[in-house]
Design a protein around this motif. Structure first.
Motif, short mmCIF file in Angstrom:
data_model
loop_
_atom_site.label_atom_id
_atom_site.label_comp_id
_atom_site.label_asym_id
_atom_site.label_seq_id
_atom_site.Cartn_x
_atom_site.Cartn_y
_atom_site.Cartn_z
N VAL A 188 28.85 -15.17 -19.41
CA VAL A 188 29.94 -15.74 -18.71
C VAL A 188 30.69 -14.99 -17.76
CG1 VAL A 188 32.59 -16.21 -19.11
CG2 VAL A 188 30.89 -16.89 -21.04
N PHE A 189 30.41 -13.77 -17.55
CA PHE A 189 30.81 -12.90 -16.26
C PHE A 189 29.98 -13.28 -15.27
CE2 PHE A 189 30.78 -9.09 -13.65
CZ PHE A 189 32.17 -9.20 -13.45
N THR A 190 28.78 -13.15 -15.45
CA THR A 190 27.91 -13.56 -14.40
C THR A 190 27.96 -14.91 -13.87
OG1 THR A 190 26.22 -12.01 -15.35
CG2 THR A 190 25.27 -13.72 -13.64
N PHE A 191 28.22 -15.86 -14.75
CA PHE A 191 28.33 -17.22 -14.27
C PHE A 191 29.70 -17.38 -13.34
CE2 PHE A 191 30.46 -21.42 -14.80
CZ PHE A 191 29.59 -22.25 -14.46
N LEU A 192 30.66 -16.64 -13.72
CA LEU A 192 31.88 -16.73 -12.85
C LEU A 192 31.72 -16.00 -11.67
CD1 LEU A 192 34.61 -16.15 -15.64
CD2 LEU A 192 34.18 -18.30 -14.64
N ILE A 193 31.15 -14.90 -11.60
CA ILE A 193 30.81 -14.35 -10.16
C ILE A 193 30.01 -15.20 -9.37
CG2 ILE A 193 29.50 -12.33 -9.19
CD1 ILE A 193 31.96 -11.62 -10.59
N ILE A 194 28.87 -16.02 -9.97
CA ILE A 194 28.10 -16.68 -9.15
C ILE A 194 29.01 -17.94 -8.54
CG2 ILE A 194 26.10 -18.60 -9.13
CD1 ILE A 194 24.79 -16.57 -11.21
N LEU A 195 29.87 -18.53 -9.42
CA LEU A 195 30.70 -19.55 -9.13
C LEU A 195 31.56 -19.19 -7.91
CD1 LEU A 195 31.53 -22.54 -9.82
CD2 LEU A 195 33.16 -21.61 -11.42
N THR A 196 32.15 -17.83 -7.89
CA THR A 196 33.06 -17.43 -6.95
C THR A 196 32.22 -17.57 -5.92
OG1 THR A 196 34.20 -16.18 -8.55
CG2 THR A 196 34.47 -15.59 -6.22
N PHE A 197 31.01 -16.87 -5.81
CA PHE A 197 30.47 -16.83 -4.31
C PHE A 197 29.94 -18.15 -3.77
CE2 PHE A 197 29.32 -12.57 -5.55
CZ PHE A 197 29.70 -11.88 -4.57
N ALA A 198 29.73 -18.86 -4.82
CA ALA A 198 29.16 -20.48 -4.46
C ALA A 198 30.45 -21.05 -3.88
CB ALA A 198 28.43 -21.12 -5.43
N THR B 202 33.03 -19.88 -2.34
CA THR B 202 33.35 -19.33 -1.06
C THR B 202 32.31 -19.70 0.18
OG1 THR B 202 34.15 -17.40 -1.97
CG2 THR B 202 33.75 -17.08 0.10
N ALA B 203 31.15 -19.80 -0.18
CA ALA B 203 30.08 -20.26 0.64
C ALA B 203 30.40 -21.73 1.16
CB ALA B 203 28.81 -19.97 0.10
N MET B 204 30.82 -22.64 0.11
CA MET B 204 30.97 -24.00 0.68
C MET B 204 32.02 -24.10 1.30
SD MET B 204 29.97 -26.11 -2.84
CE MET B 204 31.18 -25.38 -4.12
N THR B 205 33.17 -23.34 0.92
CA THR B 205 34.33 -23.24 1.82
C THR B 205 34.16 -23.01 3.35
OG1 THR B 205 35.73 -22.55 -0.04
CG2 THR B 205 36.62 -22.34 2.07
N LEU B 206 33.31 -21.80 3.51
CA LEU B 206 33.05 -21.44 4.80
C LEU B 206 31.96 -22.60 5.62
CD1 LEU B 206 31.82 -17.79 4.28
CD2 LEU B 206 33.87 -18.83 5.49
N ILE B 207 31.12 -23.14 4.84
CA ILE B 207 30.28 -24.39 5.22
C ILE B 207 31.08 -25.42 5.78
CG2 ILE B 207 28.66 -26.13 4.74
CD1 ILE B 207 27.39 -23.84 3.01
N VAL B 208 32.17 -25.88 4.77
CA VAL B 208 32.84 -27.05 5.07
C VAL B 208 33.88 -26.58 6.73
CG1 VAL B 208 34.87 -28.44 4.58
CG2 VAL B 208 32.88 -28.13 2.96
N ARG B 209 34.30 -25.37 6.43
CA ARG B 209 34.98 -25.17 7.74
C ARG B 209 34.47 -25.36 9.02
NH1 ARG B 209 38.60 -20.01 5.56
NH2 ARG B 209 40.07 -21.38 4.04
N ARG B 210 33.08 -24.99 9.02
CA ARG B 210 32.31 -25.09 10.22
C ARG B 210 31.95 -26.53 10.72
NH1 ARG B 210 27.72 -20.14 9.93
NH2 ARG B 210 29.46 -18.74 9.82
#
Length: 77
Positions: A19-29, A31-39
């Motif tokens: 669960v902890f690993t999944f939540l960490i991956i979800l957080t990074f994903a 954040t990455a999608m937010t940066l992509i959409v802002r561009r």
């Protein structure tokens, strides 16, 4: 410690780690999608209606209301 307790602790650590690993991956994903959409360039802003267009829309709504009231009055007779 009994074998059953040891298996229970192993299952607990494995489940919590998953669960902890999944939540960490979800957080990074996220954040990455937010940066992509802002561009991505944004679409042109929607034009706001001018005051005359707003008045025209209000007049049309008043006409529709008048017709609806007349139809209701005719139906109630």
């Amino acid at each position: 410690m009994s074998d059953l307790m040891q298996q229970g602790w192993q299952l607990l650590v494995l489940g919590m780690g998953t669960v902890f690993t999944f939540l960490i991956i979800l957080t990074f994903a996220t954040t990455a999608m937010t940066l992509i959409v802002r561009r991505i360039p944004q679409a042109a802003p929607v034009a706001t209606p001018t005051p005359s267009q707003r008045n025209n829309n209000a007049l049309q709504m008043e006409k529709i209301a008048a017709v609806a009231a007349a139809a209701k009055a005719a139906h109630n007779r």
